[in-house]
Design an enzyme around this catalytic site. Structure first.
Site, PDB file in Angstrom:
ATOM      1  N   TYR A  17      14.931 -44.818 -43.860  1.00  0.00           N
ATOM      2  CA  TYR A  17      16.240 -44.342 -43.423  1.00  0.00           C
ATOM      3  C   TYR A  17      17.368 -45.298 -43.781  1.00  0.00           C
ATOM      4  O   TYR A  17      18.478 -44.861 -44.059  1.00  0.00           O
ATOM      5  CB  TYR A  17      16.240 -44.095 -41.900  1.00  0.00           C
ATOM      6  CG  TYR A  17      15.858 -42.690 -41.520  1.00  0.00           C
ATOM      7  CD1 TYR A  17      14.980 -41.958 -42.316  1.00  0.00           C
ATOM      8  CD2 TYR A  17      16.352 -42.087 -40.371  1.00  0.00           C
ATOM      9  CE1 TYR A  17      14.617 -40.675 -41.955  1.00  0.00           C
ATOM     10  CE2 TYR A  17      15.992 -40.801 -40.009  1.00  0.00           C
ATOM     11  CZ  TYR A  17      15.126 -40.104 -40.806  1.00  0.00           C
ATOM     12  OH  TYR A  17      14.769 -38.839 -40.462  1.00  0.00           O
ATOM     13  N   TYR A  18      17.092 -46.596 -43.745  1.00  0.00           N
ATOM     14  CA  TYR A  18      18.171 -47.549 -44.024  1.00  0.00           C
ATOM     15  C   TYR A  18      18.765 -47.297 -45.406  1.00  0.00           C
ATOM     16  O   TYR A  18      19.991 -47.218 -45.564  1.00  0.00           O
ATOM     17  CB  TYR A  18      17.672 -48.987 -43.929  1.00  0.00           C
ATOM     18  CG  TYR A  18      18.779 -49.999 -44.085  1.00  0.00           C
ATOM     19  CD1 TYR A  18      19.484 -50.451 -42.970  1.00  0.00           C
ATOM     20  CD2 TYR A  18      19.135 -50.500 -45.330  1.00  0.00           C
ATOM     21  CE1 TYR A  18      20.514 -51.363 -43.092  1.00  0.00           C
ATOM     22  CE2 TYR A  18      20.168 -51.411 -45.467  1.00  0.00           C
ATOM     23  CZ  TYR A  18      20.848 -51.840 -44.337  1.00  0.00           C
ATOM     24  OH  TYR A  18      21.874 -52.746 -44.477  1.00  0.00           O
ATOM     25  N   HIS A 150      29.792 -43.096 -40.485  1.00  0.00           N
ATOM     26  CA  HIS A 150      29.804 -42.218 -41.660  1.00  0.00           C
ATOM     27  C   HIS A 150      31.063 -41.357 -41.653  1.00  0.00           C
ATOM     28  O   HIS A 150      31.654 -41.103 -40.598  1.00  0.00           O
ATOM     29  CB  HIS A 150      28.569 -41.320 -41.665  1.00  0.00           C
ATOM     30  CG  HIS A 150      27.313 -42.027 -42.055  1.00  0.00           C
ATOM     31  ND1 HIS A 150      26.249 -41.385 -42.639  1.00  0.00           N
ATOM     32  CD2 HIS A 150      26.960 -43.332 -41.954  1.00  0.00           C
ATOM     33  CE1 HIS A 150      25.278 -42.253 -42.877  1.00  0.00           C
ATOM     34  NE2 HIS A 150      25.691 -43.440 -42.455  1.00  0.00           N
ATOM     35  N   HIS A 170      31.518 -39.556 -37.993  1.00  0.00           N
ATOM     36  CA  HIS A 170      30.444 -39.657 -37.005  1.00  0.00           C
ATOM     37  C   HIS A 170      29.763 -41.019 -37.125  1.00  0.00           C
ATOM     38  O   HIS A 170      29.876 -41.695 -38.149  1.00  0.00           O
ATOM     39  CB  HIS A 170      29.424 -38.524 -37.158  1.00  0.00           C
ATOM     40  CG  HIS A 170      28.709 -38.505 -38.467  1.00  0.00           C
ATOM     41  ND1 HIS A 170      29.311 -38.120 -39.655  1.00  0.00           N
ATOM     42  CD2 HIS A 170      27.429 -38.818 -38.799  1.00  0.00           C
ATOM     43  CE1 HIS A 170      28.447 -38.192 -40.651  1.00  0.00           C
ATOM     44  NE2 HIS A 170      27.294 -38.617 -40.152  1.00  0.00           N
ATOM     45  N   HIS A 172      26.038 -42.945 -36.557  1.00  0.00           N
ATOM     46  CA  HIS A 172      24.609 -42.985 -36.239  1.00  0.00           C
ATOM     47  C   HIS A 172      24.332 -44.278 -35.484  1.00  0.00           C
ATOM     48  O   HIS A 172      24.808 -45.345 -35.873  1.00  0.00           O
ATOM     49  CB  HIS A 172      23.761 -42.968 -37.512  1.00  0.00           C
ATOM     50  CG  HIS A 172      23.655 -41.631 -38.157  1.00  0.00           C
ATOM     51  ND1 HIS A 172      22.793 -40.655 -37.713  1.00  0.00           N
ATOM     52  CD2 HIS A 172      24.295 -41.109 -39.217  1.00  0.00           C
ATOM     53  CE1 HIS A 172      22.918 -39.575 -38.480  1.00  0.00           C
ATOM     54  NE2 HIS A 172      23.828 -39.822 -39.391  1.00  0.00           N
TER      55      HIS A 172
END
Length: 236
Positions: A17-18, A150, A170, A172
């Site tokens: 994911y990173y 993001h 947004h 995360h």
């Protein structure tokens, strides 16, 4: 609005994911590298602050002290795979996204970040772990988390439609599966109360963001019985 992942990240997701999600963001035709930032009293206890490095991110998700490599949290008994952490997302209202990103009002983007930090600080108070062989919950009040801001929604339509991703402000938040108990021991985090606090965290985020945008001179209009609002002057 805060939305928690339905379950914990898998080990495979934690590894990928990173690079694939958190540290990248598409905005129309450009590609931006996203710098993550540490958050939480647990992160402070580990000496983690400011920007996140991939190695430190990976170490924390494996329950290790990034500075020493020491294993702080062991794999749970009877489990073949440790749960590295959970993903949470704070979503700004669409009018805020448009005004911040299309109209280039950087102060609105900062207002979003301020609201996220304040909501997370409230969520952190609900952090639990277990003690006495897992028989008893104990409030720890600290998390080790990373924030990734993001600016675009991931495309939901075909890349051939001629349009890029929507502007979508947004954040995360990756909450690692580790927390420091009052006795000083690091253990796995029990997320049950964090999940239960989603509505509360959403309310804190919305109210704090409303306060910040009005301080900047914007007016807001309530658009739903649950406290949703948009900037005044924006229609659907």
């Amino acid at each position: 609005m805060l939305v928690m992942s339905k379950g914990a990240l898998s080990a495979k997701q934690a590894e990928t994911y990173y690079q694939e999600k958190y540290s990248q963001d598409d905005y129309y035709t450009e590609h931006h590298r996203i710098a993550g930032h540490w958050f939480g009293q647990g992160a402070e206890a580990l000496g983690l602050a400011d920007e996140v490095s991939p190695d430190d991110f990976r170490a924390v998700l494996h329950g290790q002290n990034p500075a020493t490599g020491e294993a702080l949290v062991q794999t749970a008994k009877g489990s073949d795979e440790r749960r590295p952490g959970w993903d949470a997302t704070f979503n700004a209202r669409k009018s805020v996204s448009i005004q911040a990103l299309v109209a280039s009002d950087s102060q609105l983007a900062e207002a979003h970040r301020i609201a996220v930090r304040r909501a997370l600080a409230e969520v952190e108070r609900y952090t639990l772990s277990r003690q006495h062989g897992g028989q008893e919950w104990v409030i720890t009040g600290n998390i080790v988390a990373v924030r990734f801001d993001h600016i675009a929604a991931r495309p939901s339509q075909s890349a051939d439609d001629g349009y890029g991703p929507d502007p979508h402000l947004h954040t995360h938040v990756v909450i690692a599966n580790m927390t420091r108990r009052p006795d000083g021991q690091w253990r796995g985090l029990d997320p049950v109360e964090i999940y239960r606090s989603q509505s509360f965290a959403t309310a804190v985020y919305r109210s704090e963001l409303a306060r910040e945008v009005q301080r900047l001179g914007y007016r807001i209009e309530v658009t739903g019985p649950d406290g949703r609002w948009e900037l005044a002057g924006y229609t659907r």
